[in-house]
Design a protein around this motif. Structure first.
Motif, short mmCIF file in Angstrom:
data_model
loop_
_atom_site.label_atom_id
_atom_site.label_comp_id
_atom_site.label_asym_id
_atom_site.label_seq_id
_atom_site.Cartn_x
_atom_site.Cartn_y
_atom_site.Cartn_z
N SER A 94 0.83 -1.21 0.00
CA SER A 94 0.00 0.00 0.00
C SER A 94 0.87 1.26 0.00
N VAL A 95 1.98 1.23 0.76
CA VAL A 95 2.88 2.39 0.79
C VAL A 95 3.63 2.49 -0.53
N SER A 96 4.03 1.36 -1.09
CA SER A 96 4.71 1.39 -2.39
C SER A 96 3.81 1.97 -3.48
N ASP A 97 2.52 1.64 -3.42
CA ASP A 97 1.58 2.18 -4.40
C ASP A 97 1.44 3.69 -4.24
N LEU A 98 1.42 4.17 -2.99
CA LEU A 98 1.36 5.62 -2.77
C LEU A 98 2.59 6.31 -3.35
N MET A 99 3.75 5.69 -3.16
CA MET A 99 4.97 6.27 -3.70
C MET A 99 4.94 6.32 -5.22
N ASP A 100 4.47 5.25 -5.84
CA ASP A 100 4.43 5.20 -7.30
C ASP A 100 3.42 6.19 -7.88
N GLU A 101 2.24 6.29 -7.25
CA GLU A 101 1.20 7.19 -7.77
C GLU A 101 1.62 8.65 -7.66
N SER A 102 2.36 8.98 -6.61
CA SER A 102 2.77 10.37 -6.40
C SER A 102 4.16 10.66 -6.94
N ASP A 103 4.87 9.62 -7.44
CA ASP A 103 6.25 9.78 -7.89
C ASP A 103 7.04 10.50 -6.79
N LEU A 104 7.04 9.88 -5.61
CA LEU A 104 7.51 10.54 -4.40
C LEU A 104 8.97 10.95 -4.47
N VAL A 105 9.82 10.13 -5.07
CA VAL A 105 11.24 10.45 -5.12
C VAL A 105 11.48 11.71 -5.94
N GLN A 106 10.84 11.82 -7.10
CA GLN A 106 10.99 13.02 -7.92
C GLN A 106 10.34 14.22 -7.25
N LEU A 107 9.18 14.00 -6.61
CA LEU A 107 8.51 15.09 -5.90
C LEU A 107 9.39 15.61 -4.77
N ALA A 108 10.04 14.72 -4.06
CA ALA A 108 10.91 15.14 -2.95
C ALA A 108 12.04 16.02 -3.43
N GLN A 109 12.63 15.69 -4.58
CA GLN A 109 13.72 16.50 -5.10
C GLN A 109 13.24 17.91 -5.44
N SER A 110 12.04 18.02 -5.99
CA SER A 110 11.48 19.33 -6.29
C SER A 110 11.18 20.11 -5.01
N VAL A 111 10.64 19.44 -4.01
CA VAL A 111 10.32 20.10 -2.73
C VAL A 111 11.58 20.63 -2.07
N HIS A 112 12.64 19.83 -2.04
CA HIS A 112 13.88 20.26 -1.41
C HIS A 112 14.49 21.44 -2.15
N THR A 113 14.50 21.39 -3.48
CA THR A 113 15.07 22.49 -4.26
C THR A 113 14.31 23.79 -4.02
N ASP A 114 12.98 23.72 -4.03
CA ASP A 114 12.18 24.93 -3.79
C ASP A 114 12.38 25.45 -2.38
N ALA A 115 12.58 24.57 -1.42
CA ALA A 115 12.84 25.01 -0.05
C ALA A 115 14.17 25.75 0.05
N PHE A 116 15.16 25.30 -0.71
CA PHE A 116 16.46 26.00 -0.71
C PHE A 116 16.33 27.38 -1.36
N VAL A 117 15.47 27.50 -2.37
CA VAL A 117 15.32 28.77 -3.07
C VAL A 117 14.53 29.77 -2.23
N HIS A 118 13.36 29.33 -1.71
CA HIS A 118 12.44 30.25 -1.04
C HIS A 118 12.51 30.18 0.49
N SER A 119 13.34 29.33 1.04
CA SER A 119 13.45 29.07 2.48
C SER A 119 12.48 28.00 2.95
N CYS A 120 11.38 27.75 2.23
CA CYS A 120 10.44 26.73 2.66
C CYS A 120 9.58 26.30 1.48
#
Length: 478
Positions: A94-120
């Motif tokens: 069930s957790v693996s399916d959530l990761m696949d549906e949300s493309d969590l690894v790629q999403l995390a990279q985008s979240v981290h990059t935006d946090a570095f740019v805007h502070s959060c």
């Protein structure tokens, strides 16, 4: 340009007050966030000090990619490799399916990059519209230029959030989410206005939105941007230095001349028009008549050619200061020096960056854990599995060095060969881990079958022997 609505139909007075309060906060911070985005994308404007640059310099575009280097240099060391159950074992499907549906690894990279740019950056767990083909649970990021919130200092979490969903070009708002303790309000466009679509109850203790802040503290819980005032100031200085060198380079191969005993009429063509200055400078042979009034011959001289060294020296100094401010190796700035950085200097700069990356693992790890737990609850999973993020080693060791260290720890009986910690040190992917776990289970099953085939001499045999001894003991007792 996005136009944010000021009034929403269907909100109560308290909700309308909360909406406007959060909107004012968003608009207050939006200008600085958009400015940081310009520096990150290399679209920052020239800040002329009004002394040495000619007016024509304003029409020259000079791009310095140092702010992007500061962001990507750290973002490449903060990489989410996957999720691991807190109690060990294999990740539930069930957790693996959530990761696949949300493309969590790629999403995390985008979240981290935006946090570095805007502070959060903000990540929300939302219900999907299955009638439109969306998954049941959506894990969506909202950048700081279209989202904001209030921080609960007593509980160390967001107590409210205002999230604007935009189109691909970030030019138009397609949806609004207003969250506070106990309720999530979805606001939809209706004609030329906005109206409450539906209300969804949520946890009274935590809203379904998490804050990912870079370098947060008690005074600034929403963190700090890596593109701070120091980075922007040094980038502006580098842009001016590059621009001055570009202007000088246009005339570098043309020596500056001076003329004595000449009149303006000597520099006219057959039609009486003045010859352009650039043509006079580029003429290899000058034919000037004597002065008709004095009879003296003109004197032509040449100034000493200017050197590029002052520009290079200033650029090297600016690059060194920028590298120090962002914990990057000096050689990473793309400026060559006569004395390259030593291995010790590079190692020291890399260690500072690795320490920052390890701190990011703590700042970002807990929000990701709560996001996955919240997604499991929304998906209706009865048994919510507590997970923890797996991070790639920020020091980025080579495969050979990582394998050598893991081998020594296994041989020293410090780590078991099939441990998740060992797999993590070897930087194995989730697919490789699953294959190894399956092979280990099959090997254990074959071993058990072989023990039964050989007459139960192993564990089964010991059990049968123990059972027989127990029966004999009971018989003697009777």
């Amino acid at each position: 340009m996005i136009s944010f609505p000021n009034t929403i139909s269907g909100l109560t007075n308290s909700e309308q007050e909360l909406y406007r309060k959060l909107l004012r906060r968003l608009l207050k911070k939006r200008r600085r966030n958009r400015l940081r985005s310009k520096y990150y994308n290399g679209r920052n404007e020239l800040h002329d000090i009004g002394y040495s640059l000619p007016p024509i310099a304003k029409d020259i575009d000079i791009v310095v990619g140092w702010p992007a280097k500061a962001i990507e240099g750290l973002a490449n060391r903060v990489r989410l490799d996957g999720l691991l159950p807190a109690d060990g074992g294999e990740l539930p499907s069930s957790v693996s399916d959530l990761m696949d549906e949300s493309d969590l690894v790629q999403l995390a990279q985008s979240v981290h990059t935006d946090a570095f740019v805007h502070s959060c950056s903000f990540v929300a767990v939302l219900s999907g519209d299955t009638s439109k083909g969306e998954p049941e649970v959506i894990i969506q990021e909202f950048t700081a230029d279209v989202a904001t919130g209030e921080w609960d200092k007593r509980r160390n979490r967001l107590k409210s959030a205002l999230l604007f969903d935009t189109d691909d070009e970030c030019d138009e708002i397609t949806g609004i989410y207003l969250m506070h303790y106990g309720q999530t309000i979805t606001i939809d466009p209706v004609g030329a206005g906005w109206k409450v679509g539906h209300r969804e109850p949520n946890d009274q203790q935590r809203i379904p939105c998490e804050l990912f802040a870079y370098r947060p503290d008690s005074k600034r819980p929403f963190g700090r941007s890596r593109i701070d005032r120091t980075v922007m100031s040094l980038t502006d200085s580098a842009v001016r230095t590059f621009l001055r060198s570009e202007i000088q380079a246009e005339l570098y191969s043309v020596p500056a001349r001076y003329f004595l005993g000449v009149t303006e009429d000597m520099f006219t063509d057959d039609d009486g028009n003045l010859v352009p200055k650039w043509q006079i400078m580029l003429d290899q042979v000058l034919s000037l008549p004597s002065n008709p009034q004095t009879g003296q011959n003109p004197v032509v001289g040449q100034f000493q050619q200017a050197s590029f060294e002052p520009h290079l020296a200033q650029l090297r100094q600016t690059a060194t200061m920028f590298a120090s401010a962002t914990s990057l190796p000096p050689d990473a700035m793309g400026v060559l020096t006569d004395n390259p950085s030593s291995a010790e200097a590079i190692d020291k700069a890399s260690k500072e960056l690795c320490l920052l990356a390890e701190s990011c693992h703590t700042w970002f790890g807990h929000p990701w854990r709560r996001i996955i737990e919240r997604a499991q609850i929304l998906a209706g999973n009865g048994d919510v599995k507590t997970v923890q993020p797996m991070w790639r080693n920020p020091s980025t060791p080579s495969k050979a060095a990582a394998a050598d260290l893991a081998l020594k720890l296994v041989q020293g009986n410090i780590l078991p060969a099939d441990s998740e910690v060992t797999y993590d040190m070897l930087d194995l992917t989730d697919q490789q881990r699953s294959i190894l776990r399956g092979e280990a289970r099959r090997a254990q099953a074959r071993k058990y079958i072989d023990s039964l085939t050989n007459g139960g001499t192993d564990v089964s045999g010991q059990s049968e022997s123990a059972s027989g001894n127990s029966q004999s003991t009971r018989t003697r007792t009777q």
